[in-house]
Design a protein around this motif. Structure first.
Motif, mmCIF file in Angstrom:
data_model
loop_
_atom_site.group_PDB
_atom_site.id
_atom_site.type_symbol
_atom_site.label_atom_id
_atom_site.label_comp_id
_atom_site.label_asym_id
_atom_site.label_seq_id
_atom_site.Cartn_x
_atom_site.Cartn_y
_atom_site.Cartn_z
ATOM 1 N N GLU A 1 -6.223 -71.400 -25.721
ATOM 2 C CA GLU A 1 -5.427 -71.692 -26.903
ATOM 3 C C GLU A 1 -4.725 -70.419 -27.388
ATOM 4 O O GLU A 1 -5.238 -69.312 -27.206
ATOM 5 C CB GLU A 1 -6.315 -72.251 -28.022
ATOM 6 C CG GLU A 1 -6.868 -73.638 -27.749
ATOM 7 C CD GLU A 1 -5.754 -74.669 -27.615
ATOM 8 O OE1 GLU A 1 -4.836 -74.666 -28.480
ATOM 9 O OE2 GLU A 1 -5.794 -75.464 -26.667
ATOM 10 N N PRO A 2 -3.545 -70.554 -28.004
ATOM 11 C CA PRO A 2 -2.825 -69.369 -28.474
ATOM 12 C C PRO A 2 -3.580 -68.631 -29.572
ATOM 13 O O PRO A 2 -4.295 -69.249 -30.372
ATOM 14 C CB PRO A 2 -1.496 -69.937 -28.992
ATOM 15 C CG PRO A 2 -1.765 -71.376 -29.258
ATOM 16 C CD PRO A 2 -2.801 -71.801 -28.275
ATOM 17 N N CYS A 3 -3.417 -67.311 -29.602
ATOM 18 C CA CYS A 3 -4.019 -66.478 -30.658
ATOM 19 C C CYS A 3 -3.114 -66.423 -31.880
ATOM 20 O O CYS A 3 -3.591 -66.361 -33.014
ATOM 21 C CB CYS A 3 -4.262 -65.061 -30.138
ATOM 22 S SG CYS A 3 -5.407 -64.960 -28.753
ATOM 23 N N PHE A 4 -1.798 -66.428 -31.640
ATOM 24 C CA PHE A 4 -0.819 -66.364 -32.719
ATOM 25 C C PHE A 4 -0.498 -67.772 -33.215
ATOM 26 O O PHE A 4 -0.670 -68.748 -32.476
ATOM 27 C CB PHE A 4 0.482 -65.723 -32.225
ATOM 28 C CG PHE A 4 0.456 -64.228 -32.111
ATOM 29 C CD1 PHE A 4 1.001 -63.435 -33.118
ATOM 30 C CD2 PHE A 4 -0.100 -63.602 -31.008
ATOM 31 C CE1 PHE A 4 0.997 -62.060 -33.011
ATOM 32 C CE2 PHE A 4 -0.112 -62.227 -30.890
ATOM 33 C CZ PHE A 4 0.437 -61.443 -31.896
ATOM 34 N N PRO A 5 -0.005 -67.903 -34.440
ATOM 35 C CA PRO A 5 0.489 -69.209 -34.906
ATOM 36 C C PRO A 5 1.729 -69.622 -34.121
ATOM 37 O O PRO A 5 2.357 -68.790 -33.453
ATOM 38 C CB PRO A 5 0.813 -68.963 -36.381
ATOM 39 C CG PRO A 5 1.018 -67.488 -36.492
ATOM 40 C CD PRO A 5 0.116 -66.864 -35.479
ATOM 41 N N HIS A 6 2.089 -70.890 -34.214
ATOM 42 C CA HIS A 6 3.262 -71.399 -33.504
ATOM 43 C C HIS A 6 4.505 -70.621 -33.950
ATOM 44 O O HIS A 6 4.714 -70.404 -35.147
ATOM 45 C CB HIS A 6 3.448 -72.888 -33.796
ATOM 46 C CG HIS A 6 4.448 -73.546 -32.908
ATOM 47 N ND1 HIS A 6 4.159 -73.950 -31.627
ATOM 48 C CD2 HIS A 6 5.758 -73.854 -33.110
ATOM 49 C CE1 HIS A 6 5.233 -74.498 -31.074
ATOM 50 N NE2 HIS A 6 6.216 -74.451 -31.954
ATOM 51 N N PRO A 7 5.341 -70.152 -33.015
ATOM 52 C CA PRO A 7 6.500 -69.333 -33.395
ATOM 53 C C PRO A 7 7.528 -70.099 -34.217
ATOM 54 O O PRO A 7 7.808 -71.272 -33.962
ATOM 55 C CB PRO A 7 7.081 -68.895 -32.044
ATOM 56 C CG PRO A 7 6.627 -69.935 -31.069
ATOM 57 C CD PRO A 7 5.274 -70.360 -31.549
ATOM 58 N N VAL A 8 8.084 -69.406 -35.214
ATOM 59 C CA VAL A 8 9.136 -69.945 -36.075
ATOM 60 C C VAL A 8 10.354 -69.041 -35.927
ATOM 61 O O VAL A 8 10.250 -67.819 -36.060
ATOM 62 C CB VAL A 8 8.679 -69.988 -37.549
ATOM 63 C CG1 VAL A 8 9.819 -70.440 -38.449
ATOM 64 C CG2 VAL A 8 7.466 -70.895 -37.695
ATOM 65 N N PHE A 9 11.532 -69.632 -35.667
ATOM 66 C CA PHE A 9 12.705 -68.833 -35.312
ATOM 67 C C PHE A 9 13.751 -68.721 -36.421
ATOM 68 O O PHE A 9 14.625 -67.854 -36.363
ATOM 69 C CB PHE A 9 13.364 -69.417 -34.056
ATOM 70 C CG PHE A 9 12.405 -69.601 -32.924
ATOM 71 C CD1 PHE A 9 11.741 -68.518 -32.380
ATOM 72 C CD2 PHE A 9 12.131 -70.870 -32.420
ATOM 73 C CE1 PHE A 9 10.838 -68.676 -31.343
ATOM 74 C CE2 PHE A 9 11.232 -71.041 -31.377
ATOM 75 C CZ PHE A 9 10.587 -69.947 -30.833
ATOM 76 N N GLU A 10 13.688 -69.589 -37.419
ATOM 77 C CA GLU A 10 14.676 -69.541 -38.489
ATOM 78 C C GLU A 10 14.562 -68.233 -39.274
ATOM 79 O O GLU A 10 13.458 -67.763 -39.546
ATOM 80 C CB GLU A 10 14.508 -70.724 -39.440
ATOM 81 C CG GLU A 10 15.034 -72.044 -38.893
ATOM 82 C CD GLU A 10 14.140 -72.646 -37.834
ATOM 83 O OE1 GLU A 10 14.584 -73.543 -37.111
ATOM 84 O OE2 GLU A 10 12.969 -72.201 -37.725
ATOM 85 N N ARG A 11 15.726 -67.681 -39.644
ATOM 86 C CA ARG A 11 15.760 -66.474 -40.448
ATOM 87 C C ARG A 11 15.707 -66.830 -41.924
ATOM 88 O O ARG A 11 16.254 -67.841 -42.349
ATOM 89 C CB ARG A 11 17.038 -65.680 -40.179
ATOM 90 C CG ARG A 11 16.990 -64.690 -39.015
ATOM 91 C CD ARG A 11 16.515 -65.275 -37.712
ATOM 92 N NE ARG A 11 16.546 -64.252 -36.659
ATOM 93 C CZ ARG A 11 15.905 -64.354 -35.514
ATOM 94 N NH1 ARG A 11 15.168 -65.409 -35.252
ATOM 95 N NH2 ARG A 11 15.998 -63.389 -34.610
ATOM 96 N N HIS A 12 15.067 -65.969 -42.714
ATOM 97 C CA HIS A 12 15.007 -66.177 -44.155
ATOM 98 C C HIS A 12 16.385 -65.869 -44.737
ATOM 99 O O HIS A 12 16.931 -64.795 -44.508
ATOM 100 C CB HIS A 12 13.958 -65.251 -44.777
ATOM 101 C CG HIS A 12 13.496 -65.681 -46.130
ATOM 102 N ND1 HIS A 12 14.322 -65.642 -47.235
ATOM 103 C CD2 HIS A 12 12.302 -66.174 -46.565
ATOM 104 C CE1 HIS A 12 13.653 -66.073 -48.276
ATOM 105 N NE2 HIS A 12 12.426 -66.404 -47.907
#
Length: 441
Positions: free
Chosen positions: A165-176
C-alpha cells in the motif's frame, strides 16, 4: 531498447491544470539510483499501475494564446529505456552529489522542455553485466513539482513494485489559487531572489566562468558530529534545529577561516523553504506542486557566532511559514516570477556577502525508492555552483563483510568554492572534527 508504458487506467481525458508562475522551472529533476538487483518486467508493471494515480505525468505542457501555462492530461505513454553495459566493472564509490556530470549523464534519459511534445517523465535502466547491478535513472519535469513531489512519485512506484500500500496520501495536482495583484512592497527585501535577475545568456556565462575559477567540495559529517554541532548552537533550548546548526557551521567556518577582513564575511543567506503542512494549508503532502519559496535572512547579528547564525536562520524559516504572511509571500513571489520570466530573465543570482542553501536534509532519497532493498540502494544527483550549498543524507555503505550499514542522521554537503580557498575550508573542518568542535562557538 526503448518501450513505451501507458497508465493501466488512463482517465486524463485532456483536462488541464493551470500552473503557477512558481511552477515554471524549465528543466528536470535528474537522479540516479543503484540497486543490487531489479526485475525489469515487474518494474514496468509497477510503473503502469503507478501512472494510473499519476496521470499528470502522462500529460504535456501546453501554453495558450494568453501565455498561460497548463499541463494537459493527454494520456500519453512514458518512455522506458533498458540497456546493458559491459564496460563498467561495478558501480564506483561516488558521493551523493557528483560534480562531473559526464559520470551520471549516460545513465539518465533527461526530459527536455518542449511544450505539447516532450514527455514529463523518462526512466532509463542500465544493467551492469559484470557486477549484476542495476542503475535506474529518473528524469522528472520540474514544472510538475519539487523534490517532495518527485519522492512522492518514486515512493509510490517503489511500493507498487513490492505490491504494498502507498505510504503517501493519494496525489492531488490542482494548484491553490492565488490573487493576481501587485507584490507587497514590504516583502520585497525578503524576496530579493525574485528580483535579482539577469538574462539567461549572462547567467550562463557567469556560471561557466565560475566553473573555471572554483573547485568542488564534498564533505560528510556523521550523525554524532551533527548532534554535537546542534548542542553547541544551543539545541532545542535555543529554538534551533540540527539543520540550522549545520548551515550555521558552514557559514561560520567560511567567515572564521577564509576571509581576511570582516567586509568579506557572509552576512546573510537565502534558504529554499518548503511550505507544506503550514497553518495556511497552501500545500500538504498530497499536493504535487512546487511548494518551495526562496527567502533571504536578515543580517547575522554576530557573523562569528554559531548560535547567532543558527538563530537567524531559524527565525527566517519560522517567519516564512507563518499563516497569512506566507500567503502574501507566495503570492508576491508568484507575481515577481511571472514578470522576470516574461522578460526572458532567470533569477539564479546572489550578491557578495550572500550564500544560498538548497537542502534535501529532510528527505531520505535512497530509502524512499528502495524497491524492497532497504539500506542497499544508493542515490546520486548533480548540479553544483559557487556558494550554493546542497545538503543530503548519507548513502548506505557496504562493508568488507558484504553487509550494508547506514548512518541515519549523517549528512553530506557539496558546493563549489574559489580554488584558493578550497584547502583552507577542508582543513578547518577536519581540524574541528578532530577536536570534537571544542573551538566552535
Amino acid at each position: 531498447m526503448t518501450t513505451y508504458i501507458n497508465a493501466s487506467t488512463p482517465t486524463g481525458n485532456d483536462r488541464r491544470i493551470k500552473l503557477l508562475s512558481t511552477d515554471l522551472i524549465f528543466g528536470g529533476i535528474d537522479n540516479v539510483f543503484v540497486y543490487p538487483s531489479l526485475d525489469i518486467d515487474r518494474l514496468k508493471n509497477a510503473l503502469s499501475h503507478t501512472l494510473s494515480s499519476w496521470l499528470i505525468l502522462t500529460g504535456r505542457v501546453f501554453i495558450d494564446d494568453n501565455e498561460q501555462y497548463f499541463i494537459e492530461f493527454s494520456d500519453k505513454s512514458i518512455p522506458f529505456t533498458y540497456i546493458e553495459n559491459d564496460q563498467l566493472e561495478q558501480w564506483p564509490n561516488l558521493p551523493v552529489v557528483v560534480d562531473d556530470m559526464t559520470i551520471l549523464q549516460p545513465f539518465i534519459d533527461s526530459v527536455q522542455y518542449k511544450p505539447e511534445i516532450e514527455p514529463l517523465l523518462r526512466l532509463k535502466v542500465t544493467r551492469l553485466v559484470h557486477s549484476g547491478e542495476y542503475i535506474l535513472g529518473t528524469s522528472f519535469c520540474h514544472m510538475i513539482g519539487d523534490a517532495n513531489s518527485n519522492i512522492h512519485f518514486l515512493n509510490d512506484l517503489s511500493q507498487n513494485y513490492q505490491h504494498l500500500e502507498p505510504c503517501f496520501p493519494h496525489p492531488v495536482f490542482e494548484r491553490h489559487p492565488l490573487d493576481e495583484e501587485d507584490p507587497e512592497v514590504s516583502l520585497l527585501p525578503i524576496l530579493k531572489c525574485y528580483q535579482n535577475t539577469n538574462t539567461r545568456e549572462l547567467v550562463i556565462a557567469r556560471i561557466i566562468k565560475e566553473q573555471t575559477e572554483t573547485d568542488y567540495i564534498n564533505i560528510s559529517f556523521s550523525s554524532k558530529q551533527l548532534a554535537q554541532l546542534h548542542t553547541l548552537a544551543g539545541g532545542v533550548h535555543n529554538g534551533v534545529t540540527a539543520h540550522d546548526a549545520f548551515c550555521a557551521y558552514i557559514i561560520l567556518t567560511m567567515n572564521k577561516y577564509l576571509f581576511l577582513t570582516d567586509d568579506e564575511y557572509i552576512r546573510r543567506t537565502f534558504m529554499l523553504i518548503n511550505y507544506r503542512n503550514t497553518p495556511d494549508s497552501l500545500a500538504t503532502n498530497s499536493n504535487v506542486i512546487n511548494a518551495i519559496i526562496t527567502t533571504l535572512s536578515s543580517d547575522f547579528p554576530e557573523p562569528l557566532s554559531l548560535s547567532s547564525i543558527a538563530k537567524t536562520i531559524r527565525q527566517l524559516v519560522e517567519t516564512t511559514r507563518q499563516k497569512d504572511y506566507l500567503r502574501k509571500l507566495v503570492t508576491s513571489a508568484n507575481i515577481l516570477m511571472a514578470q522576470f520570466i516574461k522578460n526572458g530573465h532567470v533569477n539564479f543570482v546572489w550578491d557578495k556577502n550572500e550564500v544560498i542553501f538548497n537542502s534535501n536534509f529532510k528527505y531520505d532519497w535512497a530509502n524512499e525508492a528502495n524497491f524492497g532493498m532497504i539500506n542497499q540502494c544508493r542515490f546520486h544527483t548533480m548540479g553544483l555552483f559557487k556558494y550554493y550549498f546542497r545538503i543530503f543524507q548519507l548513502n548506505p555503505v557496504k562493508g568488507d563483510d558484504g553487509n550494508w550499514t547506514k548512518d541515519n542522521g549523517g549528512v553530506e554537503v557539496a558546493f563549489r568554492i574559489p580554488k584558493e580557498l578550497k584547502e583552507k575550508f577542508i582543513e578547518a573542518c577536519k581540524k574541528d572534527a578532530a577536536e570534537n568542535f571544542i573551538n566552535v562557538k
